[in-house]
Write an enzyme that holds these catalytic residues in place. Structure first.
Site, PDB file in Angstrom:
ATOM      1  N   GLU A 284      50.333  22.933  36.459  1.00 24.08           N
ATOM      2  CA  GLU A 284      51.016  22.369  35.297  1.00 24.08           C
ATOM      3  C   GLU A 284      50.514  20.961  34.991  1.00 24.08           C
ATOM      4  O   GLU A 284      50.383  20.575  33.816  1.00 24.08           O
ATOM      5  CB  GLU A 284      52.532  22.327  35.553  1.00 24.08           C
ATOM      6  CG  GLU A 284      53.159  23.688  35.785  1.00 24.08           C
ATOM      7  CD  GLU A 284      53.270  24.052  37.258  1.00 24.08           C
ATOM      8  OE1 GLU A 284      54.293  24.652  37.631  1.00 24.08           O
ATOM      9  OE2 GLU A 284      52.320  23.733  38.022  1.00 24.08           O
TER      10      GLU A 284
ATOM     11  N   HIS B 130      49.231  20.205  40.856  1.00 25.71           N
ATOM     12  CA  HIS B 130      49.516  21.608  40.570  1.00 25.71           C
ATOM     13  C   HIS B 130      48.965  21.983  39.194  1.00 25.71           C
ATOM     14  O   HIS B 130      48.558  21.126  38.409  1.00 25.71           O
ATOM     15  CB  HIS B 130      51.017  21.862  40.644  1.00 25.71           C
ATOM     16  CG  HIS B 130      51.570  21.739  42.032  1.00 25.71           C
ATOM     17  ND1 HIS B 130      52.900  21.926  42.327  1.00 25.71           N
ATOM     18  CD2 HIS B 130      50.956  21.457  43.220  1.00 25.71           C
ATOM     19  CE1 HIS B 130      53.095  21.762  43.626  1.00 25.71           C
ATOM     20  NE2 HIS B 130      51.932  21.474  44.182  1.00 25.71           N
TER      21      HIS B 130
ATOM     22  N   ALA C 185      35.859  52.094  52.958  1.00 29.80           N
ATOM     23  CA  ALA C 185      35.060  52.882  52.018  1.00 29.80           C
ATOM     24  C   ALA C 185      34.900  54.274  52.603  1.00 29.80           C
ATOM     25  O   ALA C 185      34.639  54.419  53.813  1.00 29.80           O
ATOM     26  CB  ALA C 185      33.689  52.236  51.791  1.00 29.80           C
TER      27      ALA C 185
ATOM     28  N   ALA D 237      38.330  52.818  62.678  1.00 34.27           N
ATOM     29  CA  ALA D 237      39.464  53.741  62.663  1.00 34.27           C
ATOM     30  C   ALA D 237      40.538  53.366  63.685  1.00 34.27           C
ATOM     31  O   ALA D 237      41.738  53.524  63.419  1.00 34.27           O
ATOM     32  CB  ALA D 237      38.970  55.158  62.909  1.00 34.27           C
TER      33      ALA D 237
ATOM     34  N   TRP E 247      24.756  53.219  53.767  1.00 36.02           N
ATOM     35  CA  TRP E 247      26.014  52.667  53.283  1.00 36.02           C
ATOM     36  C   TRP E 247      26.828  53.782  52.629  1.00 36.02           C
ATOM     37  O   TRP E 247      26.277  54.632  51.949  1.00 36.02           O
ATOM     38  CB  TRP E 247      25.760  51.563  52.263  1.00 36.02           C
ATOM     39  CG  TRP E 247      25.074  50.377  52.858  1.00 36.02           C
ATOM     40  CD1 TRP E 247      23.762  50.076  52.794  1.00 36.02           C
ATOM     41  CD2 TRP E 247      25.692  49.323  53.588  1.00 36.02           C
ATOM     42  NE1 TRP E 247      23.501  48.887  53.422  1.00 36.02           N
ATOM     43  CE2 TRP E 247      24.682  48.403  53.936  1.00 36.02           C
ATOM     44  CE3 TRP E 247      26.999  49.071  53.990  1.00 36.02           C
ATOM     45  CZ2 TRP E 247      24.953  47.238  54.658  1.00 36.02           C
ATOM     46  CZ3 TRP E 247      27.250  47.915  54.702  1.00 36.02           C
ATOM     47  CH2 TRP E 247      26.244  47.013  55.027  1.00 36.02           C
TER      48      TRP E 247
END
Length: 361
Positions: A46, A44, A148, A291, A164
């Site tokens: 730590e 991990h 977008a 959609a 685009w």
């Protein structure tokens, strides 16, 4: 803690079933140890930070994005390692939603005489573990809906042209997002229209997410690009008993995982789909559907985060929108996003927020 968060981000999307965690050790104002959790089975965050710090960890401070674990899993308890290293103070971003920890790590540290401070940049630390937190609480993956649109809310022209809407800078950010997500999902309409690959394409390589196509009647063409990729990531197709069994067999024969699911109104039951993906270990899903699929997920209340790239363009007329289907009747019913962030990518604006709180409690 900001440095710890940046480190945690390096493991994002690669640690399941564990969360992404970062840790920084500071002594006399100087950073002496850094670490993040790279993947399950490895130490991990730590532990990596303690290894780098070595003897300098004694009487030092640790900043860690998530409560140190206190139980034996594939690795030993981080709380015990912190105690043995002789740290003086531990600053924690957020508590662990895992019932096996859930405050036990903090108690163990305090019982050993270490000062513990919780809630440091808590919102940011909760945000980065939101997929883990939802999965550990519900068994379901965390769903990020990305789209977008133009300033007048269009994702495509009336003729269906969408390439685009966003600029190249935004599209590069989307590939960075794919690199950090477990699975990417589209509907069959997107496959039929665009024949996408749904891979990650970055200058520095990156990893592909698993690909999921929602296709209730199994209409996917067998020569679709998504079925014949040289990728370590799998392709899943979510369908129903309306699918031809011989086509299911042919797709499975080429390595596609076909999931036959219950139906709601003749379409794939999306709750059942997410439950099945959750059982397979998916913690996060990027919804890049059209959609129809977007609308179905939204109406079902299954979207957790919304990412909307807004381009300074106007389509006008009868262009396509983000969601299909019947919406709300009054503005008072509109969903208000929480924890809203705004970023700029060239001349595009990304508006991002939580549909539901990402708090693990």
């Amino acid at each position: 803690m900001n440095q710890a968060l940046e480190l945690a981000g390096q493991g994002e999307g690669r640690t399941r079933p564990n969360p992404a965690v970062g840790a920084v050790i500071v002594k006399d104002g100087v950073v002496v140890g850094r670490g993040f959790h790279p993947k399950a089975g490895q130490p991990h965050a730590e532990i990596f930070a303690l290894r780098e710090a070595g003897n300098r960890a004694r009487q030092a401070d640790m900043y860690v994005t998530l409560e140190p674990c206190s139980h034996h899993g594939r690795t030993g308890p981080c709380a015990d390692a912190i105690i043995e290293a002789g740290l003086s103070r531990v600053y924690i971003g957020t508590t662990d939603p895992n019932p096996l920890v859930a405050g036990a790590g903090i108690r163990r540290l305090r019982e050993a005489g270490i000062q513990v401070f919780c809630g440091i940049l808590e919102n940011l630390c909760q945000r980065i573990i939101a997929p883990f937190a939802k999965h550990i609480r519900t068994g379901l993956p965390y769903v990020v809906l990305k789209s977008a649109m133009t300033l007048d809310g269009k994702t495509a022209t009336a003729c269906g042209d969408s390439q685009w809407v966003s600029n190249s800078v935004s599209r590069l950010e989307v590939h960075r997002l794919r690199d950090r997500i477990d699975g990417i999902m589209v509907g069959i309409g997107t496959v039929l229209r665009d024949n996408p690959q749904l891979t990650t394409r970055l200058p520095e390589d990156g990893r592909d997410p698993e690909r999921i196509v929602v296709d209730s009647r199994l209409r996917i063409p067998e020569d679709s690009a998504i079925l014949h990729l040289n990728s370590a990531a799998k392709t899943f197709i979510a369908t129903t008993d309306q699918a031809p069994t011989d086509k299911i067999d042919r797709l499975r024969a080429v390595g596609v995982e076909v999931l036959v699911l219950p139906t709601i109104s003749g379409r794939v039951d999306l709750h059942a789909l997410l439950a099945m993906l959750g059982k397979r270990g998916f913690q996060s899903i990027l919804l890049e559907g059209g959609a129809e699929l977007n609308g179905a997920f939204w109406r079902a209340g299954l979207v957790d985060r919304l990412m909307m790239f807004v381009a300074p363009k106007i389509v006008g007329g009868e262009g396509k929108g983000v969601f299909a289907g019947v919406g709300i009747a009054t503005m008072a019913e509109a969903t208000v996003l929480q924890d809203v962030r705004v970023r700029q990518f060239g001349d595009d604006t990304l508006i991002e927020g939580e549909v539901k709180t990402c708090s693990p409690v």
